[in-house]
Design an enzyme around this catalytic site. Structure first.
Site, PDB file in Angstrom:
ATOM      1  N   ILE A 167       0.854  -1.194   0.000  1.00 53.89           N
ATOM      2  CA  ILE A 167       0.000   0.000   0.000  1.00 53.89           C
ATOM      3  C   ILE A 167       0.895   1.252   0.000  1.00 53.89           C
ATOM      4  O   ILE A 167       1.097   1.882   1.028  1.00 53.89           O
ATOM      5  CB  ILE A 167      -0.961  -0.001   1.222  1.00 53.89           C
ATOM      6  CG1 ILE A 167      -1.767  -1.297   1.253  1.00 53.89           C
ATOM      7  CG2 ILE A 167      -1.889   1.212   1.169  1.00 53.89           C
ATOM      8  CD1 ILE A 167      -2.698  -1.428   2.452  1.00 53.89           C
ATOM      9  N   PRO A 168       1.463   1.560  -1.180  1.00 50.31           N
ATOM     10  CA  PRO A 168       2.309   2.756  -1.251  1.00 50.31           C
ATOM     11  C   PRO A 168       1.512   4.030  -0.956  1.00 50.31           C
ATOM     12  O   PRO A 168       0.394   4.192  -1.440  1.00 50.31           O
ATOM     13  CB  PRO A 168       2.803   2.756  -2.706  1.00 50.31           C
ATOM     14  CG  PRO A 168       2.583   1.372  -3.201  1.00 50.31           C
ATOM     15  CD  PRO A 168       1.394   0.853  -2.448  1.00 50.31           C
ATOM     16  N   HIS A 169       2.119   4.884  -0.134  1.00 47.72           N
ATOM     17  CA  HIS A 169       1.487   6.173   0.188  1.00 47.72           C
ATOM     18  C   HIS A 169       2.580   7.145   0.604  1.00 47.72           C
ATOM     19  O   HIS A 169       3.733   6.750   0.785  1.00 47.72           O
ATOM     20  CB  HIS A 169       0.439   6.008   1.292  1.00 47.72           C
ATOM     21  CG  HIS A 169       0.976   5.374   2.545  1.00 47.72           C
ATOM     22  ND1 HIS A 169       1.251   4.022   2.627  1.00 47.72           N
ATOM     23  CD2 HIS A 169       1.301   5.892   3.743  1.00 47.72           C
ATOM     24  CE1 HIS A 169       1.709   3.736   3.832  1.00 47.72           C
ATOM     25  NE2 HIS A 169       1.764   4.856   4.527  1.00 47.72           N
ATOM     26  N   GLY A 170       2.215   8.385   0.756  1.00 45.85           N
ATOM     27  CA  GLY A 170       3.192   9.421   1.059  1.00 45.85           C
ATOM     28  C   GLY A 170       3.591   9.458   2.523  1.00 45.85           C
ATOM     29  O   GLY A 170       3.011   8.778   3.363  1.00 45.85           O
TER      30      GLY A 170
END
Length: 146
Positions: free
Chosen positions: A63-66
């Protein structure tokens, strides 16, 4: 947070082939940029987040996120979903077949994450998501959460 309002057919890429974790994260972020959820700088923050700690969640899901300071680049909450049936190596032998990029406005990322966690905790759902042949199939699985 209603998943069907942020996960649309246009946000879903099926049957992709990716060579590296970096390529995977950039593609996940570019869908968020292209759909108007985030500014381009958000992708850089997604890469930074991955350096701090892996966004691999187990069960073939990342779950790529900033980072915490990337909120300024989020225009509105959204999700990107990328299916990689062959898998992409996220390091340490962790193979990812489902990439779910998230951008949450204010604190909406928490309810988005919660909904994703519910869906992805079921192995049966993971198998369906990996083998789905249409965006509608993906959306249907996530709509079952609400």
């Amino acid at each position: 947070m209603n998943m069907s309002s942020i996960l649309t057919k246009e946000n879903i890429l099926l049957n992709k082939s990716l060579n590296t974790k970096e390529e995977a994260i950039k593609l996940t972020g570019s869908v968020l940029v292209d759909r108007g959820y985030v500014e381009p700088n958000y992708i850089e923050k997604m890469m930074e987040r991955e350096e701090l700690t892996s966004t691999y969640m187990g069960n073939f899901v990342a779950i790529p996120h900033g980072t915490e300071d990337s909120k300024q680049f989020v225009k509105e909450s959204g999700i990107s979903f990328i299916q990689v049936p062959e898998g992409v190596d996220f390091g340490g032998g962790n193979i990812v077949k489902l990439l779910i990029g998230i951008a949450g406005k204010n604190d909406e990322h928490l309810s988005i994450l919660s909904n994703i966690a519910i869906v992805c905790s079921e192995e049966e759902n993971i198998e369906k998501l990996i083998s789905a042949k249409s965006p509608e199939e993906i959306i249907e699985i996530f709509e079952g959460v609400n």
